[in-house]
Design an enzyme around this catalytic site. Structure first.
Site, PDB file in Angstrom:
ATOM      1  N   TYR A 100      56.973 -18.837  61.431  1.00 35.67           N
ATOM      2  CA  TYR A 100      56.596 -17.884  60.924  1.00 35.67           C
ATOM      3  C   TYR A 100      58.363 -17.395  59.845  1.00 35.67           C
ATOM      4  O   TYR A 100      58.209 -17.409  58.682  1.00 35.67           O
ATOM      5  CB  TYR A 100      56.481 -16.542  61.510  1.00 35.67           C
ATOM      6  CG  TYR A 100      57.104 -15.275  60.899  1.00 35.67           C
ATOM      7  CD1 TYR A 100      58.365 -14.532  61.201  1.00 35.67           C
ATOM      8  CD2 TYR A 100      56.728 -15.152  59.765  1.00 35.67           C
ATOM      9  CE1 TYR A 100      58.667 -13.145  60.194  1.00 35.67           C
ATOM     10  CE2 TYR A 100      56.591 -13.754  58.985  1.00 35.67           C
ATOM     11  CZ  TYR A 100      57.805 -12.835  59.766  1.00 35.67           C
ATOM     12  OH  TYR A 100      58.184 -11.755  58.773  1.00 35.67           O
ATOM     13  N   LYS A 116      59.421 -17.623  55.765  1.00 36.16           N
ATOM     14  CA  LYS A 116      60.194 -16.551  54.709  1.00 36.16           C
ATOM     15  C   LYS A 116      61.692 -17.250  53.729  1.00 36.16           C
ATOM     16  O   LYS A 116      61.691 -17.486  52.902  1.00 36.16           O
ATOM     17  CB  LYS A 116      61.345 -15.299  55.804  1.00 36.16           C
ATOM     18  CG  LYS A 116      59.893 -14.541  56.123  1.00 36.16           C
ATOM     19  CD  LYS A 116      59.164 -14.152  55.272  1.00 36.16           C
ATOM     20  CE  LYS A 116      57.845 -13.146  55.431  1.00 36.16           C
ATOM     21  NZ  LYS A 116      57.450 -12.600  54.212  1.00 36.16           N
ATOM     22  N   SER A 123      62.631 -11.464  55.559  1.00 34.57           N
ATOM     23  CA  SER A 123      62.790 -11.587  56.848  1.00 34.57           C
ATOM     24  C   SER A 123      64.515 -11.300  57.217  1.00 34.57           C
ATOM     25  O   SER A 123      64.606 -12.262  57.566  1.00 34.57           O
ATOM     26  CB  SER A 123      62.033 -11.740  58.171  1.00 34.57           C
ATOM     27  OG  SER A 123      62.452 -11.403  59.740  1.00 34.57           O
TER      28      SER A 123
HETATM   29  C1  WQD Z   1      62.818  -6.292  69.018  1.00 34.16           C
HETATM   30  C2  WQD Z   1      63.440  -5.765  70.428  1.00 34.16           C
HETATM   31  C3  WQD Z   1      62.442  -7.633  72.361  1.00 34.16           C
HETATM   32  C4  WQD Z   1      58.377  -6.693  72.949  1.00 34.16           C
HETATM   33  C5  WQD Z   1      60.120  -9.249  65.145  1.00 34.16           C
HETATM   34  C6  WQD Z   1      60.344 -10.580  63.908  1.00 34.16           C
HETATM   35  C7  WQD Z   1      61.078  -9.785  62.594  1.00 34.16           C
HETATM   36  C8  WQD Z   1      60.088  -8.887  61.776  1.00 34.16           C
HETATM   37  C9  WQD Z   1      60.521  -7.825  63.522  1.00 34.16           C
HETATM   38  C10 WQD Z   1      58.220  -9.090  61.087  1.00 34.16           C
HETATM   39  C11 WQD Z   1      63.410  -7.423  71.689  1.00 34.16           C
HETATM   40  C12 WQD Z   1      62.140  -6.749  73.056  1.00 34.16           C
HETATM   41  C13 WQD Z   1      59.799  -6.546  72.310  1.00 34.16           C
HETATM   42  C14 WQD Z   1      58.476  -6.245  74.606  1.00 34.16           C
HETATM   43  C15 WQD Z   1      60.786  -6.305  74.448  1.00 34.16           C
HETATM   44  N1  WQD Z   1      58.808  -8.912  61.572  1.00 34.16           N
HETATM   45  N2  WQD Z   1      60.640  -6.713  73.286  1.00 34.16           N
HETATM   46  N3  WQD Z   1      59.515  -5.792  74.958  1.00 34.16           N
HETATM   47  O1  WQD Z   1      61.518  -9.794  67.922  1.00 34.16           O
HETATM   48  O2  WQD Z   1      63.714  -8.596  66.842  1.00 34.16           O
HETATM   49  O3  WQD Z   1      61.670  -9.431  65.334  1.00 34.16           O
HETATM   50  O4  WQD Z   1      59.787  -8.172  64.015  1.00 34.16           O
HETATM   51  O5  WQD Z   1      59.778  -9.207  59.724  1.00 34.16           O
HETATM   52  O6  WQD Z   1      60.566 -11.193  62.321  1.00 34.16           O
HETATM   53  O7  WQD Z   1      60.613 -11.734  64.467  1.00 34.16           O
HETATM   54  O8  WQD Z   1      61.168  -7.889  67.252  1.00 34.16           O
HETATM   55  O9  WQD Z   1      59.855  -5.609  68.364  1.00 34.16           O
HETATM   56  O10 WQD Z   1      59.357  -8.100  69.180  1.00 34.16           O
HETATM   57  O11 WQD Z   1      61.057  -7.192  69.782  1.00 34.16           O
HETATM   58  O12 WQD Z   1      61.620  -6.087  75.969  1.00 34.16           O
HETATM   59  O13 WQD Z   1      57.073  -5.778  74.910  1.00 34.16           O
HETATM   60  O14 WQD Z   1      62.762  -5.917  71.694  1.00 34.16           O
HETATM   61  O15 WQD Z   1      62.933  -9.071  73.390  1.00 34.16           O
HETATM   62  O16 WQD Z   1      65.054  -7.475  72.299  1.00 34.16           O
HETATM   63  P1  WQD Z   1      62.019  -8.473  66.816  1.00 34.16           P
HETATM   64  P2  WQD Z   1      59.994  -7.240  68.867  1.00 34.16           P
END
Ligand code: WQD
Length: 336
Positions: free
Chosen positions: A150, A154, A125
């Site tokens: 988590y 990785k 990741s």
């Molecule tokens: C994306 C953006 C949030 C939810 C995570 C893991 C990473 C990978 C992908 C496994 C961010 C914003 C989110 C919500 C929001 N997973 N958001 N409202 O955090 O980039 O990555 O998932 O491998 O390891 O860390 O993905 O989809 O959670 O968030 O505003 O209800 O959307 O703040 O900017 P993230 P995400």
């Protein structure tokens, strides 16, 4: 016909990779403990490809079961997805994350060593980079102290694989994913988040479907064009195809080191508001959202430099964010 083991093969990325492996002419055997997937996905894979992978419901934390599996199955490569992957949950349950994500990895590598088989693809990741100092993020960017157990599994996982490759002369590639989204064109497989979605896209589609009241956008005070955080959203089918390209590189012995890693993204950053606007366009539907405070541990921006992956894997993304969101929305509608 080469036989490939896919652990976590009934999961979101795993199931899409099984479909692309079968399309590419590989024989597939799946191990999945069904803790974050459902057995119906197996039938859905068959509906898409007409080919039924062997399936073993097995907990990779049980060393004797892992040994037993390999007593009866000879394989030509492993694509290892099986892992717990909820960032927030990992902070509450670090020991379960290390036991599952690291324990199962070590048992698989021990079998590779003891039975002399090769070619290991690891689901890693972009979280290993934390907030990179430079964008887009290349593979030379430093790996930073993980922000969650988590993310640490990785980082540690990659280190374990690298050391095992050196010690036992086998070959592995880690793919550092950015943000996988979307669903297969057939709309027969897609993301099945358990409970309240942590990730953005499933929360968007569940809000549009009326399952969630409204989307909370975590912060609009980031130093970005519109103030919301930026990520690299890659269509899950493009991501699946990157695994086939990486596996073929090892099978063809084209790898330049026994452990390699590649950033797997589109190379384009999209802000949360841009994602919302794109979704409203493809779904032709207004999305209910509000801006709230930042989420603990979130970074401002991450998107991939795709130069190395496109050159060495001869792979690049073909699908757009709009296509990914459209498939995610169709998948959501198929679930109700
Ligand atoms: C994306 C953006 C949030 C939810 C995570 C893991 C990473 C990978 C992908 C496994 C961010 C914003 C989110 C919500 C929001 N997973 N958001 N409202 O955090 O980039 O990555 O998932 O491998 O390891 O860390 O993905 O989809 O959670 O968030 O505003 O209800 O959307 O703040 O900017 P993230 P995400």
């Amino acid at each position: 016909m080469k036989k490939i083991l896919v652990t976590g093969g009934l999961g979101f990325i795993g199931s899409h990779t099984v479909v692309e492996l079968q399309n590419a002419g590989f024989d597939v055997v799946i191990i999945d403990d069904l803790s974050n997937s459902s057995i119906e996905v197996l039938d859905n894979i068959v509906e898409i490809t007409g080919k039924k992978p062997d399936f073993h419901q097995l907990d990779l934390r049980i060393k004797s079961d892992v040994k037993e599996f390999f007593n009866t199955t000879k394989i030509d490569g492993i694509i290892h997805f099986a892992a717990f992957k909820a960032v927030g949950e990992s902070v509450q349950k670090p020991l379960e994350y290390y036991e599952n994500n690291i324990g199962s990895l070590v048992y698989l590598l021990q079998e590779m060593r003891d039975r002399n088989f090769d070619n290991f693809i690891f689901s890693s990741s972009c979280t290993v980079y934390g907030q990179a100092d430079e964008l887009p993020i290349t593979e030379n960017a430093p790996v930073k102290t993980a922000e969650s157990p988590y993310g640490n599994t990785k980082q540690v996982g990659e280190e374990i694989i690298k050391e095992a490759c050196n010690a036992h002369n086998f070959n592995a590639i880690a793919l550092r994913y950015f943000n996988p989204v979307g669903a297969h064109d057939s709309i027969k497989i897609g993301e099945l988040p358990l409970g309240v979605p942590q990730n953005l896209i499933p929360f968007v589609t569940q809000t549009a479907a009326g399952i969630r009241e409204e989307l909370s956008i975590f912060g609009d005070d980031y130093p970005t064009e519109d103030g919301t955080a930026v990520r690299d959203y890659i269509h899950v089918v493009d991501l699946a195809k990157a695994h086939i390209a990486a596996l073929q590189r090892l099978l063809d012995k084209k790898n330049k080191a026994n452990f390699e890693f590649f950033n797997v993204g589109t190379g384009k950053g999209s802000s949360v508001l841009e994602v919302v606007k794109s979704f409203e366009k493809v779904a032709d539907k207004k999305l209910n959202y509000k801006i709230v405070g930042r989420r603990e541990g979130d970074i401002t921006a991450a998107y991939a430099d795709t130069t190395l992956a496109s050159k060495e894997l001869n792979w690049k993304t073909e699908k757009t964010l709009d296509e990914a969101l459209e498939s995610a929305w169709k998948w959501q509608q198929s679930q109700s």
